[in-house]
Design an enzyme around this catalytic site. Sequence first.
Site, PDB file in Angstrom:
ATOM      1  N   ASP A  18     -11.675-111.703  68.428  1.00 56.25           N
ATOM      2  CA  ASP A  18     -11.019-110.106  67.946  1.00 56.25           C
ATOM      3  C   ASP A  18     -11.387-109.765  67.999  1.00 56.25           C
ATOM      4  OD1 ASP A  18     -12.410-112.113  65.629  1.00 56.25           O
ATOM      5  OD2 ASP A  18     -13.286-111.266  64.716  1.00 56.25           O
ATOM      6  N   ASP A  19     -10.171-108.489  68.134  1.00 55.55           N
ATOM      7  CA  ASP A  19      -9.879-107.660  68.119  1.00 55.55           C
ATOM      8  C   ASP A  19      -9.403-106.766  69.183  1.00 55.55           C
ATOM      9  OD1 ASP A  19     -11.458-106.611  66.398  1.00 55.55           O
ATOM     10  OD2 ASP A  19     -13.234-105.849  67.522  1.00 55.55           O
ATOM     11  N   HIS A  52      -6.496-109.668  62.036  1.00 50.34           N
ATOM     12  CA  HIS A  52      -7.660-108.546  61.584  1.00 50.34           C
ATOM     13  C   HIS A  52      -7.428-107.827  61.264  1.00 50.34           C
ATOM     14  CE1 HIS A  52     -12.077-109.233  62.086  1.00 50.34           C
ATOM     15  NE2 HIS A  52     -11.817-108.363  63.610  1.00 50.34           N
ATOM     16  N   HIS A  75      -9.083-102.104  62.185  1.00 48.14           N
ATOM     17  CA  HIS A  75     -10.755-102.291  61.858  1.00 48.14           C
ATOM     18  C   HIS A  75     -11.601-101.331  61.335  1.00 48.14           C
ATOM     19  CE1 HIS A  75     -14.008-104.355  63.406  1.00 48.14           C
ATOM     20  NE2 HIS A  75     -13.265-105.146  63.693  1.00 48.14           N
ATOM     21  N   HIS A 122     -15.447-111.475  71.461  1.00 52.59           N
ATOM     22  CA  HIS A 122     -14.224-110.297  71.017  1.00 52.59           C
ATOM     23  C   HIS A 122     -13.618-110.556  72.499  1.00 52.59           C
ATOM     24  CE1 HIS A 122     -17.209-109.253  68.038  1.00 52.59           C
ATOM     25  NE2 HIS A 122     -15.904-109.105  67.846  1.00 52.59           N
TER      26      HIS A 122
END
Length: 199
Positions: A13-14, A67, A71, A176
């Site tokens: 993620d991210d 995603h 965020h 991540h």
Amino acid sequence: PAPKDKAVALTFDDGPSTTVTPYILNTLKRENVQATFFVLGESIDKSDEAKNILKREVNEGHSIGNHTYSHNYNYLYPNGIISTTNFMSDIEKTNKSLKSVLGNNFSTRVIRFPGGYTSWKDLNNTAEYLKSKGYYFIEWNSLSKDSEGGHKSASELINEIKQSVQGREKAVILMHDNYGKEETAKALPEIIQYLKQQG
């Protein structure tokens, strides 16, 4: 009866980040493993280098999930409640970023909620709305804890994964690849070897 097939999905993620993602991609390539990258529009738009890393992810056969753009919990989940309007606006913004790099034909139907769907109240039935638009959201059932608590060393992350996947036939692992996650990149070769040994 024959034993069930074990399966594991590696998810990151991210990203993309210019510092960590390339190392993760090198390891995945060396180990001949595909992963899913849940990307942030904001991370893609940071630099040309980030855009090239996104292209590389696709060229090397990895899957791309959306995603959100920012965020940003306060924007996406005001007072801990999912705002369908803000959430979808962020998803669409990232779709634009993805198309600007990968071409207008690119689309992904896979979404991951920042913080996980079940962490928030959903009075607006965002989940139903997403389904009606043909989107699927993916949670996780295993994790390295590389974004929980303090900084963890590669060996601590490896141990977290070993505990987390124990006894699971199907594991979806959360990791991540954003800035500051160098230890995740360092841990990955051993994590993959361990998972292969476990079948």
